[in-house]
Design a protein around this motif. Structure first.
Motif, mmCIF file in Angstrom:
data_model
loop_
_atom_site.group_PDB
_atom_site.id
_atom_site.type_symbol
_atom_site.label_atom_id
_atom_site.label_comp_id
_atom_site.label_asym_id
_atom_site.label_seq_id
_atom_site.Cartn_x
_atom_site.Cartn_y
_atom_site.Cartn_z
ATOM 1 N N ALA A 30 45.302 25.995 12.136
ATOM 2 C CA ALA A 30 43.863 26.083 12.338
ATOM 3 C C ALA A 30 43.140 25.012 11.549
ATOM 4 N N GLY A 31 43.730 24.548 10.418
ATOM 5 C CA GLY A 31 43.059 23.544 9.597
ATOM 6 C C GLY A 31 43.246 22.132 10.117
ATOM 7 N N GLU A 32 44.219 21.854 10.983
ATOM 8 C CA GLU A 32 44.463 20.516 11.475
ATOM 9 C C GLU A 32 43.374 20.073 12.444
ATOM 10 N N ILE A 33 42.827 20.944 13.244
ATOM 11 C CA ILE A 33 41.782 20.620 14.210
ATOM 12 C C ILE A 33 40.477 21.229 13.707
ATOM 13 N N LYS A 34 39.536 20.352 13.382
ATOM 14 C CA LYS A 34 38.251 20.806 12.877
ATOM 15 C C LYS A 34 37.390 21.328 14.022
ATOM 16 N N VAL A 35 36.945 22.518 13.810
ATOM 17 C CA VAL A 35 36.079 23.111 14.821
ATOM 18 C C VAL A 35 34.621 22.824 14.514
ATOM 19 N N GLN A 36 34.298 22.789 13.247
ATOM 20 C CA GLN A 36 32.925 22.534 12.845
ATOM 21 C C GLN A 36 32.771 21.065 12.468
ATOM 22 N N ASN A 37 31.620 20.521 12.735
ATOM 23 C CA ASN A 37 31.266 19.143 12.398
ATOM 24 C C ASN A 37 32.262 18.143 12.968
ATOM 25 N N ALA A 38 32.908 18.471 14.097
ATOM 26 C CA ALA A 38 33.842 17.538 14.747
ATOM 27 C C ALA A 38 33.064 16.409 15.392
ATOM 28 N N PRO A 39 33.578 15.146 15.353
ATOM 29 C CA PRO A 39 32.876 14.024 15.973
ATOM 30 C C PRO A 39 32.730 14.268 17.475
ATOM 31 N N GLN A 40 31.642 13.751 18.030
ATOM 32 C CA GLN A 40 31.401 13.883 19.447
ATOM 33 C C GLN A 40 32.351 12.975 20.228
ATOM 34 N N ASP A 41 32.638 13.360 21.478
ATOM 35 C CA ASP A 41 33.537 12.584 22.319
ATOM 36 C C ASP A 41 32.979 11.184 22.559
ATOM 37 N N GLN A 42 31.619 11.091 22.696
ATOM 38 C CA GLN A 42 31.048 9.783 22.923
ATOM 39 C C GLN A 42 31.259 8.852 21.727
ATOM 40 N N ALA A 43 31.165 9.421 20.517
ATOM 41 C CA ALA A 43 31.370 8.602 19.315
ATOM 42 C C ALA A 43 32.818 8.108 19.229
ATOM 43 N N ILE A 44 33.769 8.979 19.605
ATOM 44 C CA ILE A 44 35.184 8.570 19.579
ATOM 45 C C ILE A 44 35.430 7.455 20.580
ATOM 46 N N ALA A 45 34.862 7.615 21.783
ATOM 47 C CA ALA A 45 35.063 6.598 22.816
ATOM 48 C C ALA A 45 34.420 5.278 22.423
ATOM 49 N N ALA A 46 33.226 5.343 21.822
ATOM 50 C CA ALA A 46 32.549 4.107 21.418
ATOM 51 C C ALA A 46 33.341 3.390 20.320
ATOM 52 N N VAL A 65 37.207 10.284 26.857
ATOM 53 C CA VAL A 65 37.449 11.298 25.828
ATOM 54 C C VAL A 65 36.835 12.602 26.306
ATOM 55 N N ASN A 66 37.607 13.667 26.239
ATOM 56 C CA ASN A 66 37.142 14.980 26.644
ATOM 57 C C ASN A 66 37.749 15.999 25.698
ATOM 58 N N ALA A 67 36.879 16.642 24.911
ATOM 59 C CA ALA A 67 37.293 17.678 23.956
ATOM 60 C C ALA A 67 38.320 17.138 22.967
ATOM 61 N N GLY A 68 38.136 15.905 22.555
ATOM 62 C CA GLY A 68 39.033 15.321 21.562
ATOM 63 C C GLY A 68 40.318 14.759 22.132
ATOM 64 N N VAL A 69 40.491 14.837 23.441
ATOM 65 C CA VAL A 69 41.690 14.309 24.089
ATOM 66 C C VAL A 69 41.331 12.952 24.695
ATOM 67 N N ILE A 70 42.024 11.916 24.241
ATOM 68 C CA ILE A 70 41.765 10.555 24.708
ATOM 69 C C ILE A 70 42.728 10.237 25.844
ATOM 70 N N THR A 71 42.182 9.692 26.921
ATOM 71 C CA THR A 71 42.989 9.250 28.050
ATOM 72 C C THR A 71 42.834 7.738 28.186
ATOM 73 N N LEU A 72 43.964 7.036 28.138
ATOM 74 C CA LEU A 72 43.987 5.578 28.219
ATOM 75 C C LEU A 72 44.544 5.171 29.564
ATOM 76 N N LEU A 92 42.113 8.014 14.932
ATOM 77 C CA LEU A 92 40.674 8.271 14.872
ATOM 78 C C LEU A 92 40.400 9.733 14.522
ATOM 79 N N GLU A 93 39.348 9.949 13.771
ATOM 80 C CA GLU A 93 38.976 11.309 13.374
ATOM 81 C C GLU A 93 38.473 12.081 14.578
ATOM 82 N N GLY A 94 38.938 13.318 14.690
ATOM 83 C CA GLY A 94 38.514 14.172 15.783
ATOM 84 C C GLY A 94 39.404 14.086 17.000
ATOM 85 N N VAL A 95 40.425 13.254 16.990
ATOM 86 C CA VAL A 95 41.310 13.125 18.137
ATOM 87 C C VAL A 95 42.359 14.224 18.084
#
Length: 447
Positions: A30-46, A65-72, A92-95
């Motif tokens: 439960a501690g590996e994936i942050k539920v609170q204050n997680a970066p937004q998908d748009q920020a990860i993609a940018a 990026v969708n729900a922290g899942v990156i598709t390349l 990247l944080e939040g991935v």
């Protein structure tokens, strides 16, 4: 009853420990994936697009990026870029997860694009370094010209007494050193001094390999340098090396050419001449011959000695000084061995002819004086089996001895080999490291 209680207690403890471990694992996951204050998908993609834009070869990568899942998706130049993209995205944080659907480019143009880019970079660097390249080439050419000029000034080394081969070798070494200095300066201008270490290493390996492959050639060449410097023989000298004898025709960088007494050409490697005993019969024009004679043990040896000396002194070609000598060499069972020695001047007298005539004249003199040269004596016991009526065969008649007049003694030098020797010197164009024959009378008439 007590045993049953202990078993139940042990089972409870094991079950309770497993429950605590499962609870800890759940908390850790439960501690590996942050539920609170997680970066937004748009920020990860940018952030990821900014990274790919700054890297070469990742221009055609599509990122979602969708729900922290990156598709390349898209195409990359090679597998290395594909793996690097996965590693960058997962950091990247939040991935949560990376789906790498990138494909390698198979078109020839796309494969050649990185090479063309590198070529353009090298061309641009070359254009920038063009002035330094010109200076480097000028430095090498200048030092090469200086080395060539100095290599043609060999008079200094010749004044030191070095031979022609040693002088040429020294001049080549000077030119090589000066040219190498120019190359080092050129590499320093180009900031490529690290290349010198690599070149020296390669040259060392190549030198060792060539040294083993051409060991005999190098030995003969160095031996030729030593022979041309020391000058143990000259053109026309009669020498003996091991069991080989002949007159020296020439000395080359690899071997020494002799002419034997039967007119053949004999080539001896220079290394063999350096490492083998050598006799030079021509350095001293005076040469002594000797032979042995067996006489009867009943004779007066003083008379025999004086008779042989008188015969040699009257013979043409025998030197008065040093005087002929006759020595008693060995006393045998039925004879005495006498050693006869005399000197000749090889410039005027043929050595082999003089020795032959001396043996003939001494034998003739001994025969005329009644001096016996006895043969080995064997005692044979004969048994007489003849009857009284049989007669012994008569002894054969003694043949009549015809005395002929004494022929003239010829001990003049034999010019047959000398003529062939001169013809070979005149018609051959092969290199000769020995100096030419001078007009010194000591150099004439050698055999």
């Amino acid at each position: 009853m007590r045993h049953w209680l202990q078993l139940v207690l042990a089972i409870w403890i094991v079950g309770y420990g497993s429950a605590l471990a499962l609870q800890a694992d759940d908390e850790q996951l439960a501690g590996e994936i942050k539920v609170q204050n997680a970066p937004q998908d748009q920020a990860i993609a940018a952030r990821l697009r900014a990274i790919t834009a700054s890297l070469s070869g990742l221009e055609n990568v599509e990122i979602s990026v969708n729900a922290g899942v990156i598709t390349l998706q898209g195409e990359v130049a090679n597998t290395q870029l594909k793996n690097d993209m996965t590693a960058i995205a997962s950091r990247l944080e939040g991935v949560v997860h990376v789906q790498n659907q990138l494909q390698e480019q198979l078109a020839v143009r796309s494969r050649l694009a990185p090479a063309a880019e590198k070529f353009r970079e090298m061309l641009g660097t070359t254009v920038q370094m063009l002035p330094l390249l010109v200076l480097a080439v000028l430095a090498v050419v200048l030092f090469w010209l200086v080395g060539s000029w100095l290599s043609n000034r060999s008079a200094l080394l010749r004044r030191l007494g070095l031979s022609e081969l040693a002088t040429n070798l020294g001049m080549r070494f000077v030119r090589l050193i000066i040219t190498s200095i120019g190359i080092l300066i050129a590499l320093e201008l180009l900031d490529a001094t690290a290349l010198v270490t690599a070149l020296l290493g390669i040259a060392g390996v190549i030198g060792i390999a060539l040294g083993f492959a051409f060991r005999n050639i190098v030995e003969n060449y160095l031996a030729g340098v030593l022979l041309s410097t020391r000058n143990p023989f000259a053109i026309g000298d009669f020498i003996q090396v091991d069991n080989f004898t002949g007159k020296v025709i020439r000395l080359t960088s690899r071997d020494t050419v002799l002419m034997t007494f039967d007119g053949n050409h004999l080539r001896i490697p220079n290394s063999q001449i350096i490492t083998s005993p050598m006799l030079n019969f021509s350095r001293n024009p005076l040469r002594r011959f000797e032979f042995t004679v067996g006489v009867s043990a009943d004779l007066d040896l003083l008379v025999v000695r004086q008779l042989a000396i008188t015969t040699l002194q009257a013979m043409p070609g025998i030197l008065a000084e040093p005087r002929p000598r006759v020595l008693v060499q060995e006393l045998g069972d039925s004879s005495v061995t006498v050693q006869v020695m005399a000197w000749v001047d090889q410039r005027d007298t043929d050595f082999l002819k003089a020795r032959s005539e001396a043996i003939r004249l001494v034998k003739t003199t001994f025969d005329n004086a009644g001096i016996e040269m006895p043969e080995p004596i064997y005692r044979i016991l004969m048994v007489d089996t003849l009857t009284k009526d049989e007669e012994k065969p008569s002894s054969p008649a003694t043949p009549e001895v015809v005395i002929q007049a004494e022929p003239a003694v010829d001990v003049s030098t034999d010019d047959c080999i000398e003529q062939q020797f001169q013809q070979e010197l005149n018609k051959s164009d092969e290199e000769n490291l020995l100096p030419a024959v001078s007009d010194d009378p000591l150099a004439k008439g050698r055999n």
